[in-house]
Design a protein around this motif. Structure first.
Motif, PDB file in Angstrom:
ATOM      1  N   PRO A  26      72.857  29.799  -5.195  1.00  0.00           N
ATOM      2  CA  PRO A  26      73.620  29.851  -6.446  1.00  0.00           C
ATOM      3  C   PRO A  26      75.093  30.145  -6.171  1.00  0.00           C
ATOM      4  O   PRO A  26      75.428  30.904  -5.268  1.00  0.00           O
ATOM      5  N   ALA A  27      75.943  29.506  -6.940  1.00  0.00           N
ATOM      6  CA  ALA A  27      77.385  29.710  -6.787  1.00  0.00           C
ATOM      7  C   ALA A  27      77.770  31.077  -7.332  1.00  0.00           C
ATOM      8  O   ALA A  27      77.089  31.638  -8.189  1.00  0.00           O
ATOM      9  N   ALA A  28      78.854  31.605  -6.818  1.00  0.00           N
ATOM     10  CA  ALA A  28      79.376  32.870  -7.340  1.00  0.00           C
ATOM     11  C   ALA A  28      79.812  32.645  -8.784  1.00  0.00           C
ATOM     12  O   ALA A  28      80.247  31.555  -9.155  1.00  0.00           O
ATOM     13  N   THR A  43      87.823  32.261  -9.772  1.00  0.00           N
ATOM     14  CA  THR A  43      87.062  31.984  -8.556  1.00  0.00           C
ATOM     15  C   THR A  43      86.716  30.505  -8.435  1.00  0.00           C
ATOM     16  O   THR A  43      86.542  30.006  -7.329  1.00  0.00           O
ATOM     17  N   ALA A  44      86.660  29.791  -9.547  1.00  0.00           N
ATOM     18  CA  ALA A  44      86.377  28.351  -9.492  1.00  0.00           C
ATOM     19  C   ALA A  44      87.454  27.603  -8.712  1.00  0.00           C
ATOM     20  O   ALA A  44      87.179  26.571  -8.100  1.00  0.00           O
ATOM     21  N   GLU A  45      88.679  28.133  -8.694  1.00  0.00           N
ATOM     22  CA  GLU A  45      89.773  27.503  -7.951  1.00  0.00           C
ATOM     23  C   GLU A  45      89.581  27.649  -6.445  1.00  0.00           C
ATOM     24  O   GLU A  45      90.216  26.940  -5.669  1.00  0.00           O
ATOM     25  N   LEU A  46      88.723  28.558  -6.020  1.00  0.00           N
ATOM     26  CA  LEU A  46      88.508  28.824  -4.602  1.00  0.00           C
ATOM     27  C   LEU A  46      87.245  28.152  -4.072  1.00  0.00           C
ATOM     28  O   LEU A  46      86.846  28.389  -2.941  1.00  0.00           O
TER      29      LEU A  46
END
Length: 75
Positions: A26-28, A43-46
């Protein structure tokens, strides 16, 4: 001959186990942060990058005195 079959079966079992262990994770969660300069990012930008988030408080004197810490720096 039996040894080759046993080795092939063991390899197959390990490969299948590896898919389950190292497969999709699972994604963070998408979280918003602010830098010390006041810029915000999510965090989606990373995504796809290795990220280390170091949480600290300005009331923690040992945190503020760590080598390499500079007020206002973001690495």
């Amino acid at each position: 001959m039996k040894l080759k079959i046993l080795a092939a079966a063991a390899t197959l079992v390990l490969a299948i186990a590896g898919v389950f262990v190292f497969g999709q994770r699972p994604a963070a969660p998408d979280v918003a942060f602010s830098t010390l300069q006041g810029q915000s990012f999510r965090t989606a930008e990373l995504r796809g990058q290795v990220v280390l988030v170091n949480f600290w408080a300005t009331t923690c004197t040992s945190c503020m005195n760590r080598p390499g810490f500079r007020r206002g720096s973001v690495v």
